[in-house]
Write a protein that holds these residues in place. Sequence first.
Motif, PDB file in Angstrom:
ATOM      1  N   UNK A  83      31.088  38.410  37.580  1.00 59.71           N
ATOM      2  CA  UNK A  83      31.320  37.092  36.896  1.00 59.71           C
ATOM      3  C   UNK A  83      31.908  36.146  37.819  1.00 59.71           C
ATOM      4  N   UNK A  84      32.778  36.832  38.376  1.00 59.83           N
ATOM      5  CA  UNK A  84      33.499  35.682  39.407  1.00 59.83           C
ATOM      6  C   UNK A  84      32.567  34.973  39.866  1.00 59.83           C
ATOM      7  N   UNK A  85      31.932  35.993  40.476  1.00 56.93           N
ATOM      8  CA  UNK A  85      30.785  35.376  41.565  1.00 56.93           C
ATOM      9  C   UNK A  85      29.675  34.324  41.152  1.00 56.93           C
ATOM     10  N   UNK A  86      29.760  34.856  39.737  1.00 55.76           N
ATOM     11  CA  UNK A  86      28.880  33.394  39.399  1.00 55.76           C
ATOM     12  C   UNK A  86      28.813  32.557  38.981  1.00 55.76           C
ATOM     13  N   UNK A  87      30.819  32.364  38.454  1.00 52.05           N
ATOM     14  CA  UNK A  87      31.554  31.588  37.844  1.00 52.05           C
ATOM     15  C   UNK A  87      31.357  30.359  39.485  1.00 52.05           C
ATOM     16  N   UNK A  88      31.416  30.960  40.444  1.00 57.20           N
ATOM     17  CA  UNK A  88      31.964  30.093  41.215  1.00 57.20           C
ATOM     18  C   UNK A  88      30.633  30.188  42.169  1.00 57.20           C
ATOM     19  N   UNK A  89      29.676  30.223  42.253  1.00 53.97           N
ATOM     20  CA  UNK A  89      28.424  29.604  42.277  1.00 53.97           C
ATOM     21  C   UNK A  89      28.419  28.771  41.329  1.00 53.97           C
ATOM     22  N   UNK A  90      27.916  28.667  40.368  1.00 53.69           N
ATOM     23  CA  UNK A  90      27.875  28.018  38.985  1.00 53.69           C
ATOM     24  C   UNK A  90      28.421  26.233  39.458  1.00 53.69           C
ATOM     25  N   UNK A  91      30.327  26.351  39.756  1.00 49.32           N
ATOM     26  CA  UNK A  91      30.510  24.716  39.900  1.00 49.32           C
ATOM     27  C   UNK A  91      30.584  24.935  41.306  1.00 49.32           C
ATOM     28  N   UNK A  92      30.278  25.307  42.422  1.00 47.79           N
ATOM     29  CA  UNK A  92      30.144  24.855  43.393  1.00 47.79           C
ATOM     30  C   UNK A  92      31.101  25.247  44.168  1.00 47.79           C
ATOM     31  N   UNK A  93      32.489  25.924  43.558  1.00 46.68           N
ATOM     32  CA  UNK A  93      33.291  26.407  44.577  1.00 46.68           C
ATOM     33  C   UNK A  93      32.672  27.660  45.940  1.00 46.68           C
ATOM     34  N   UNK A  94      33.711  27.500  47.010  1.00 43.48           N
ATOM     35  CA  UNK A  94      33.512  28.509  47.649  1.00 43.48           C
ATOM     36  C   UNK A  94      33.463  30.349  47.191  1.00 43.48           C
ATOM     37  N   UNK A  95      32.055  30.856  47.290  1.00 43.99           N
ATOM     38  CA  UNK A  95      32.345  32.478  46.880  1.00 43.99           C
ATOM     39  C   UNK A  95      33.053  32.759  46.957  1.00 43.99           C
ATOM     40  N   UNK A  96      32.996  32.977  48.615  1.00 48.07           N
ATOM     41  CA  UNK A  96      34.567  33.242  48.715  1.00 48.07           C
ATOM     42  C   UNK A  96      35.465  33.835  48.005  1.00 48.07           C
ATOM     43  N   UNK A  97      35.595  33.235  47.255  1.00 53.84           N
ATOM     44  CA  UNK A  97      36.995  33.419  46.088  1.00 53.84           C
ATOM     45  C   UNK A  97      37.197  33.396  44.868  1.00 53.84           C
ATOM     46  N   UNK A  98      35.687  35.098  44.933  1.00 51.06           N
ATOM     47  CA  UNK A  98      35.831  35.245  43.506  1.00 51.06           C
ATOM     48  C   UNK A  98      36.810  35.936  43.607  1.00 51.06           C
ATOM     49  N   UNK A  99      37.355  36.723  44.191  1.00 50.88           N
ATOM     50  CA  UNK A  99      38.140  38.466  44.048  1.00 50.88           C
ATOM     51  C   UNK A  99      39.335  37.498  43.462  1.00 50.88           C
ATOM     52  N   UNK A 100      40.052  35.843  43.325  1.00 55.08           N
ATOM     53  CA  UNK A 100      41.212  35.563  43.604  1.00 55.08           C
ATOM     54  C   UNK A 100      41.009  35.415  41.549  1.00 55.08           C
TER      55      UNK A 100
END
Length: 302
Positions: free
Chosen positions: A247-264
């Motif tokens: 889910x966290x990875x999906x959110x970062x990708x969908x919002x075009x945020x850096x996907x490396x930030x998923x664990x934040x």
Amino acid sequence: MSSRKTLKLICGLAGSSAVLLFAAAAADSHGYFGEQRGEAASRWSRFTVLRAAKPAWTPANHTPAPTGHAWDFNWDKRDPAALSNGKKKESATEDPSSEQDNGVPKATRNILLIRHSQYNLSGNSDKERILTPLGREQAELTGQRLAALGLKYDVLVHSSMARATETAHIISKHLPGPGVELVSCDLLREGAPIEPVPPVTHWKPDAVQYHEDGARIEAAFRRYIHRADPKQKEDSYEIIVCHANVIRYFVCRALQFPPEGWLRMGLNNGSITWLTIRPSGRVALRTLGDAGFMPPDKLTRT
């Protein structure tokens, strides 16, 4: 110029800048505005203080400078304008505007991402990692919340892992209307999507796990997170029950945020994350990890 007049002038230009007022008063009381440095130095000192006190911009003329990358409207490779490039008309009488209209999405997709409920962490295999009694209660509460929203759900897709499957079946009992179709998907299984930045010391998968899990979770994103098909006439509400990392990875990708930030980001068990995808390709995050419908003593993150 007296101290009182100096302070009055600075107040008129700087508003509530208390620090600058204090500095100006101190400078004037020590004679820095004329008694010790001469008239020319006095004028220069006053000018410098007043320039510092004046706001650099006002709302009427301020334009924020853009930062980061521009929004990519073709992020899902379904932008009608991009799809029509290079295509030839079938006949000379074909109306190009009509063809483009037929290929334009008209509906909005609402995707509700549900994290599975609390499960047995001591299980040696996936089959043993079933929901705890509290986890089953959490799933009931999530199902009740989804039902209370009063939405017409089109499908319920879930990870094939035991804890997500069990959560999905409990939730499905609460959904209104005719039975919502349940679909199991291996792509949505938990994993390590991409190496997080900044790194953490308590969790360090091997590079090969990122390589394998990352490709699978990215494939899941591409399958489920995109704008509506042009043939879809009405807005849809789709439920996906899976895992926190996914889910966290999906959110970062969908919002075009850096996907490396998923664990934040952190997500409670049974929480609801709501993504809205407009026909234009714009994406909005309506809720992230909403668990406010659960009593405080029912909240967990395991």
